[in-house]
Design a protein around this motif. Structure first.
Motif, PDB file in Angstrom:
ATOM      1  N   ILE A   3       0.840  -1.195   0.000  1.00 20.97           N
ATOM      2  CA  ILE A   3       0.000   0.000   0.000  1.00 20.97           C
ATOM      3  C   ILE A   3       0.877   1.248   0.000  1.00 20.97           C
ATOM      4  N   ASN A  63       2.756  -2.695   5.380  1.00 19.19           N
ATOM      5  CA  ASN A  63       1.562  -3.508   5.110  1.00 19.19           C
ATOM      6  C   ASN A  63       0.336  -2.749   5.624  1.00 19.19           C
ATOM      7  N   ARG A  64      -0.809  -3.352   5.473  1.00 18.71           N
ATOM      8  CA  ARG A  64      -2.074  -2.727   5.906  1.00 18.71           C
ATOM      9  C   ARG A  64      -2.065  -2.439   7.408  1.00 18.71           C
ATOM     10  N   GLN A  65      -1.567  -3.383   8.194  1.00 25.67           N
ATOM     11  CA  GLN A  65      -1.545  -3.222   9.645  1.00 25.67           C
ATOM     12  C   GLN A  65      -0.674  -2.030  10.049  1.00 25.67           C
ATOM     13  N   ASP A  68      -2.610   1.149   9.304  1.00 25.19           N
ATOM     14  CA  ASP A  68      -3.653   1.334  10.319  1.00 25.19           C
ATOM     15  C   ASP A  68      -3.055   1.805  11.643  1.00 25.19           C
ATOM     16  N   GLU A  96      -5.243   6.197  -0.442  1.00 18.90           N
ATOM     17  CA  GLU A  96      -4.532   4.921  -0.306  1.00 18.90           C
ATOM     18  C   GLU A  96      -4.486   4.259  -1.677  1.00 18.90           C
ATOM     19  N   GLU A  98      -3.259   0.768  -3.757  1.00 23.95           N
ATOM     20  CA  GLU A  98      -2.790  -0.613  -3.689  1.00 23.95           C
ATOM     21  C   GLU A  98      -1.882  -0.874  -4.885  1.00 23.95           C
TER      22      GLU A  98
END
Length: 108
Positions: A3, A63-65, A68, A96, A98
């Motif tokens: 991302i 990464n996504r985590q 967040d 965002e 991808e």
């Protein structure tokens, strides 16, 4: 999933030089959160009807985590500084992205 956290900012001419110094200090602070691999500061090559200069900062998240975690733990205080300094001189929006595929060419 890879991302890119993209921040697009239009800065008024009256605050441009001060903002450019500030953003070059701000980006390392964002990277210091540990949630991003790298960042690119780019100038958008377009004449803005509203005036000013537009920039895009692209942060590649681990990464996504990680992204967040940045939103939850770090973004509010890091955004606040820019808003306090450049309130009505800066317009920002965030996207965002991808990464679907990456390509490169190496000519020798």
């Amino acid at each position: 999933m890879k991302i890119i956290y993209n921040v697009t900012i239009n800065i008024d001419d009256s605050a441009h030089d001060e903002w450019l110094i500030w953003i070059k200090e701000h980006i390392p602070q964002v990277l210091a959160t540990g949630n991003f691999i790298e960042a690119k500061l780019t100038k958008v090559l377009v004449e803005e009807e509203m005036g000013g200069t537009t920039y895009s900062i692209q942060y590649k998240a681990h990464n996504r985590q990680a992204l967040d975690a940045y939103y939850k733990e770090d973004a509010p205080k890091l955004r606040q500084d820019g808003m306090k300094r450049f309130a009505d001189k800066m317009l920002a929006f965030r996207t965002e992205l991808e990464v679907i595929d990456e390509y490169s060419v190496n000519f020798k």
